[in-house]
Write an enzyme that holds these catalytic residues in place. Structure first.
Site, PDB file in Angstrom:
ATOM      1  N   GLU A   1      10.364   2.037  10.150  1.00 58.05           N
ATOM      2  CA  GLU A   1      11.335   3.089   9.811  1.00 58.05           C
ATOM      3  C   GLU A   1      10.587   4.404   9.958  1.00 58.05           C
ATOM      4  O   GLU A   1       9.698   4.703   9.155  1.00 58.05           O
ATOM      5  CB  GLU A   1      11.779   2.976   8.340  1.00 58.05           C
ATOM      6  CG  GLU A   1      12.627   1.787   8.016  1.00 58.05           C
ATOM      7  CD  GLU A   1      14.066   1.964   8.425  1.00 58.05           C
ATOM      8  OE1 GLU A   1      14.381   2.882   9.210  1.00 58.05           O
ATOM      9  OE2 GLU A   1      14.881   1.154   7.977  1.00 58.05           O
TER      10      GLU A   1
ATOM     11  N   LYS B   1       0.875  -1.183   0.000  1.00 61.39           N
ATOM     12  CA  LYS B   1       0.000   0.000   0.000  1.00 61.39           C
ATOM     13  C   LYS B   1       0.906   1.224   0.000  1.00 61.39           C
ATOM     14  O   LYS B   1       1.435   1.632   1.032  1.00 61.39           O
ATOM     15  CB  LYS B   1      -0.906   0.045   1.237  1.00 61.39           C
ATOM     16  CG  LYS B   1      -1.960   1.150   1.095  1.00 61.39           C
ATOM     17  CD  LYS B   1      -2.417   1.775   2.389  1.00 61.39           C
ATOM     18  CE  LYS B   1      -1.527   2.842   2.902  1.00 61.39           C
ATOM     19  NZ  LYS B   1      -1.362   4.040   2.039  1.00 61.39           N
TER      20      LYS B   1
ATOM     21  N   CYS C   1      13.999  11.645   6.089  1.00 59.95           N
ATOM     22  CA  CYS C   1      13.984  11.315   7.518  1.00 59.95           C
ATOM     23  C   CYS C   1      15.379  11.431   8.122  1.00 59.95           C
ATOM     24  O   CYS C   1      15.511  11.664   9.307  1.00 59.95           O
ATOM     25  CB  CYS C   1      13.430   9.921   7.709  1.00 59.95           C
ATOM     26  SG  CYS C   1      14.144   8.781   6.541  1.00 59.95           S
TER      27      CYS C   1
ATOM     28  N   GLU D   1      10.172  17.193  14.042  1.00 54.29           N
ATOM     29  CA  GLU D   1      10.601  16.963  12.667  1.00 54.29           C
ATOM     30  C   GLU D   1       9.789  17.913  11.779  1.00 54.29           C
ATOM     31  O   GLU D   1       8.564  17.832  11.741  1.00 54.29           O
ATOM     32  CB  GLU D   1      10.314  15.503  12.298  1.00 54.29           C
ATOM     33  CG  GLU D   1      10.861  15.144  10.951  1.00 54.29           C
ATOM     34  CD  GLU D   1      10.535  13.709  10.558  1.00 54.29           C
ATOM     35  OE1 GLU D   1       9.379  13.291  10.737  1.00 54.29           O
ATOM     36  OE2 GLU D   1      11.444  13.022  10.080  1.00 54.29           O
TER      37      GLU D   1
HETATM   38  P1  NAD Z   1       2.558   8.973   7.188  1.00 54.57           P
HETATM   39  O1  NAD Z   1       2.921   8.209   8.402  1.00 54.57           O
HETATM   40  O2  NAD Z   1       1.441   9.919   7.276  1.00 54.57           O
HETATM   41  O3  NAD Z   1       2.185   7.994   6.000  1.00 54.57           O
HETATM   42  C1  NAD Z   1       3.056   6.948   5.594  1.00 54.57           C
HETATM   43  C2  NAD Z   1       2.229   5.803   5.073  1.00 54.57           C
HETATM   44  O4  NAD Z   1       1.486   5.239   6.150  1.00 54.57           O
HETATM   45  C3  NAD Z   1       1.198   6.182   4.020  1.00 54.57           C
HETATM   46  O5  NAD Z   1       1.125   5.136   3.087  1.00 54.57           O
HETATM   47  C4  NAD Z   1      -0.083   6.310   4.826  1.00 54.57           C
HETATM   48  O6  NAD Z   1      -1.243   6.091   4.074  1.00 54.57           O
HETATM   49  C5  NAD Z   1       0.102   5.214   5.846  1.00 54.57           C
HETATM   50  N1  NAD Z   1      -0.600   5.393   7.109  1.00 54.57           N
HETATM   51  C6  NAD Z   1      -0.882   6.558   7.756  1.00 54.57           C
HETATM   52  N2  NAD Z   1      -1.518   6.294   8.903  1.00 54.57           N
HETATM   53  C7  NAD Z   1      -1.655   4.943   8.992  1.00 54.57           C
HETATM   54  C8  NAD Z   1      -2.244   4.070   9.950  1.00 54.57           C
HETATM   55  N3  NAD Z   1      -2.830   4.524  11.060  1.00 54.57           N
HETATM   56  N4  NAD Z   1      -2.196   2.746   9.704  1.00 54.57           N
HETATM   57  C9  NAD Z   1      -1.610   2.261   8.609  1.00 54.57           C
HETATM   58  N5  NAD Z   1      -1.043   3.032   7.665  1.00 54.57           N
HETATM   59  C10 NAD Z   1      -1.061   4.372   7.858  1.00 54.57           C
HETATM   60  O7  NAD Z   1       3.921   9.626   6.724  1.00 54.57           O
HETATM   61  P2  NAD Z   1       4.193  10.499   5.453  1.00 54.57           P
HETATM   62  O8  NAD Z   1       3.702  11.856   5.772  1.00 54.57           O
HETATM   63  O9  NAD Z   1       3.747   9.829   4.218  1.00 54.57           O
HETATM   64  O10 NAD Z   1       5.809  10.449   5.418  1.00 54.57           O
HETATM   65  C11 NAD Z   1       6.613  11.291   6.135  1.00 54.57           C
HETATM   66  C12 NAD Z   1       7.143  10.603   7.380  1.00 54.57           C
HETATM   67  O11 NAD Z   1       7.851   9.420   7.067  1.00 54.57           O
HETATM   68  C13 NAD Z   1       8.137  11.473   8.104  1.00 54.57           C
HETATM   69  O12 NAD Z   1       7.872  11.452   9.487  1.00 54.57           O
HETATM   70  C14 NAD Z   1       9.477  10.813   7.813  1.00 54.57           C
HETATM   71  O13 NAD Z   1      10.494  11.060   8.711  1.00 54.57           O
HETATM   72  C15 NAD Z   1       9.109   9.388   7.734  1.00 54.57           C
HETATM   73  N6  NAD Z   1      10.108   8.652   6.956  1.00 54.57           N
HETATM   74  C16 NAD Z   1      10.949   7.776   7.586  1.00 54.57           C
HETATM   75  C17 NAD Z   1      11.902   7.084   6.885  1.00 54.57           C
HETATM   76  C18 NAD Z   1      12.822   6.108   7.543  1.00 54.57           C
HETATM   77  O14 NAD Z   1      13.326   5.238   6.877  1.00 54.57           O
HETATM   78  N7  NAD Z   1      13.057   6.187   8.827  1.00 54.57           N
HETATM   79  C19 NAD Z   1      11.986   7.238   5.519  1.00 54.57           C
HETATM   80  C20 NAD Z   1      11.129   8.126   4.897  1.00 54.57           C
HETATM   81  C21 NAD Z   1      10.170   8.812   5.645  1.00 54.57           C
END
Ligand code: NAD
Length: 478
Positions: A249, A174, A282, A382
């Site tokens: 992650e 997804k 990130c 962040e």
């Molecule tokens: P997000 O958490 O809002 O969404 C990420 C994914 O999770 C999307 O596909 C979203 O639809 C899904 N999602 C959201 N809530 C969910 C839930 N309750 N249950 C299941 N799935 C859910 O994050 P974003 O805004 O898309 O991405 C940015 C974030 O990702 C930042 O905090 C960044 O630091 C982090 N990030 C971390 C890494 C790493 O490897 N550590 C890499 C890239 C991004």
């Protein structure tokens, strides 16, 4: 507007069970460029059922067969790299040169590293010379749910899909509903590679829908998630009742420790790194900690780099930065820049509002705050935009204390010509990765953090093991 409302399930593009349309927005123009469907429980169930049905045969394929599919995926991915880069520019705004070289290129890098690691991987190996008939057997886990964000779409998709299927699992991806187009192209690549039906499936959806359905599904044995710490916590709780393996992650608030003996390019390099991908990484070094004697010069350099950093649409060539991904992110970043000003940080470049001459698109001014204290909101949260916070320090001990005073622990950075100090700091800093003097980690090095950054390890051999269970066996016939 492109119609992208189908899902890839059981080897075919299928219509959703119910219509829940969502427009994909180009962040450079604010125009809707495609329409996708948000999946329903029936779509999630259908994809999981396809993956479950494919698992027995796929998990028993000889490793060489799975390797051959990975090599085919790599070849097709390389051939379609320009298409991939264009999809990434459209959906999340990365400038076209960077979208090709870095956003798309990192997928090639990860797939190649998995192939190298897989060729050497011993699935059944002795525990040790002291127990010659005790074996450790690495086994696939089952159906895995893969949930990815929008900021480095192919980085995360290749870090999950390739090791998942190489290990013998079957998968349901997804991708982010904000940036789904690159993942849909990736599904076309997997299909073109001839991967057997049901092994890889894609269902678009949001977190509350498909994300939660996968996290709670009784037939999904593992969730591998990259995204916000907020969602990571929600997924961990949702997955608890079915006792899934959960690999996370999450976010970061990287410290970049710059000592007075750092190389001449350290401040410029750190500032550019913070702004790279419009600050949406990130592992971005967003807190620049500078030794007092080098502090004033560092502030001046960082402000100059910010002023020199061009901001423009991703649809044009060049090494500028693009917009941030969405109106929601733009608003959040504006609020945090204002908070920095209100809490007394010294604004030395950038600020709120659109860059000069821009009147549409989610563009943010590259911003530098000096005289930040680690208690300020800009140092704790962040921001996920091109915003750098500079904090002075007097001693090495103080620098370590500031660096470690955060809920996150993904990547920290050290700049010093003193090797003994670098080695000492590398051990004292609490993070999954320590990058020093601008030198990248080696190929196949796992990516991952500690604390609120999550504890997954993705990439290379550790990334393969992440998608397997180890089974212990006695009386193995040798
Ligand atoms: P997000 O958490 O809002 O969404 C990420 C994914 O999770 C999307 O596909 C979203 O639809 C899904 N999602 C959201 N809530 C969910 C839930 N309750 N249950 C299941 N799935 C859910 O994050 P974003 O805004 O898309 O991405 C940015 C974030 O990702 C930042 O905090 C960044 O630091 C982090 N990030 C971390 C890494 C790493 O490897 N550590 C890499 C890239 C991004």
């Amino acid at each position: 507007m492109a119609d992208k409302r189908k899902f890839y399930i059981d080897g075919a593009w299928v219509n959703p069970a119910k219509a829940h349309d969502l427009e994909v927005i180009d962040p450079a123009t604010e125009d809707a460029i495609a329409v996708i469907s948000l999946g329903d429980r029936a779509d999630t169930d259908r994809a999981v059922a396809a993956a479950k049905a494919a698992f027995p045969a796929w998990s028993r394929t000889p490793p060489a067969e799975r390797l051959a599919y990975a090599e085919k995926i790599l070849a097709i991915y390389k051939r379609r790299a320009a298409e991939m880069a264009a999809a990434i520019t459209d959906e999340m705004g990365a400038p076209q040169d960077m979208a090709l070289a870095a956003q798309t290129g990192v997928g090639i890098y990860h797939i190649e590293n998995f192939i190298t690691a897989f060729k050497e991987f011993e699935f059944v190996r002795p525990l040790g010379p002291h127990a010659p008939t005790s074996m450790v057997s690495w086994e696939p886990i089952g159906v895995v749910g893969l949930i990815t964000p929008w900021n480095w779409p192919m980085n995360q998709v290749t870090l999950k899909v390739l090791p998942a299927i190489l290990a013998g699992n079957t998968a349901v991806l997804k991708p982010s509903e904000i940036a789904p187009l690159s993942s849909m192209l990736f599904a076309e690549i997997v299909h073109e590679a001839g991967v057997p039906k049901g092994v890889f499936n894609l269902v678009n959806g949001d977190g509350a829908g498909v994300g939660t359905q996968l996290s709670t599904h009784p037939d999904v044995e593992m969730i591998s998630f990259t995204g916000s710490t907020r969602a990571g916590i929600a997924i961990t709780k949702a997955a608890a009742d079915s006792l899934k393996k959960v690999a996370l992650e999450l976010g970061g608030k990287g410290a970049n420790l710059i000592f007075a003996d750092a190389d001449a390019k350290a401040v410029e390099r750190g500032t550019r790194h913070c702004f790279y991908n419009s600050g949406q990484s990130c592992n971005a070094p967003t807190r620049m900690l500078v030794e007092r004697s080098a502090y004033d010069a560092a502030v001046e350099t960082a402000a100059r780099v910010a002023r020199e950093t061009a901001v423009a649409t991703g649809h044009q060539a060049g090494n500028h930065i693009g917009p941030v991904v969405s109106k929601v992110q733009w608003d959040k970043i504006q609020g945090l820049i204002q908070k920095g000003i209100d809490e007394g940080a010294r604004l030395v470049a950038g600020g709120t509002g659109l860059p000069e001459g821009v009147n549409r698109g989610y563009f943010v001014r590259p911003t530098v705050f000096a005289d930040v204290t680690n208690e300020m909101t800009v140092a704790r949260q962040e921001i996920f935009g091109p915003v750098l916070s500079i904090i002075p320090f007097d001693t090495e001990e103080e620098a370590v204390a500031i660096a470690n005073d955060t809920v996150y622990g993904l990547t920290n950075y050290v700049q010093s010509q003193n090797g003994e100090r670098r080695n000492r700091l590398a051990r004292q800093l609490r993070a999954g990765m320590i990058e020093m003097n601008g030198e990248a980690l080696g190929r196949g090095s796992p990516f991952g953090g500690v604390k609120a950054s999550g504890r997954a390890r993705e990439g290379g051999v550790c990334g393969l093991e992440e998608f397997m269970d180890s089974k212990q066996i006695s009386a193995w016939s040798v």
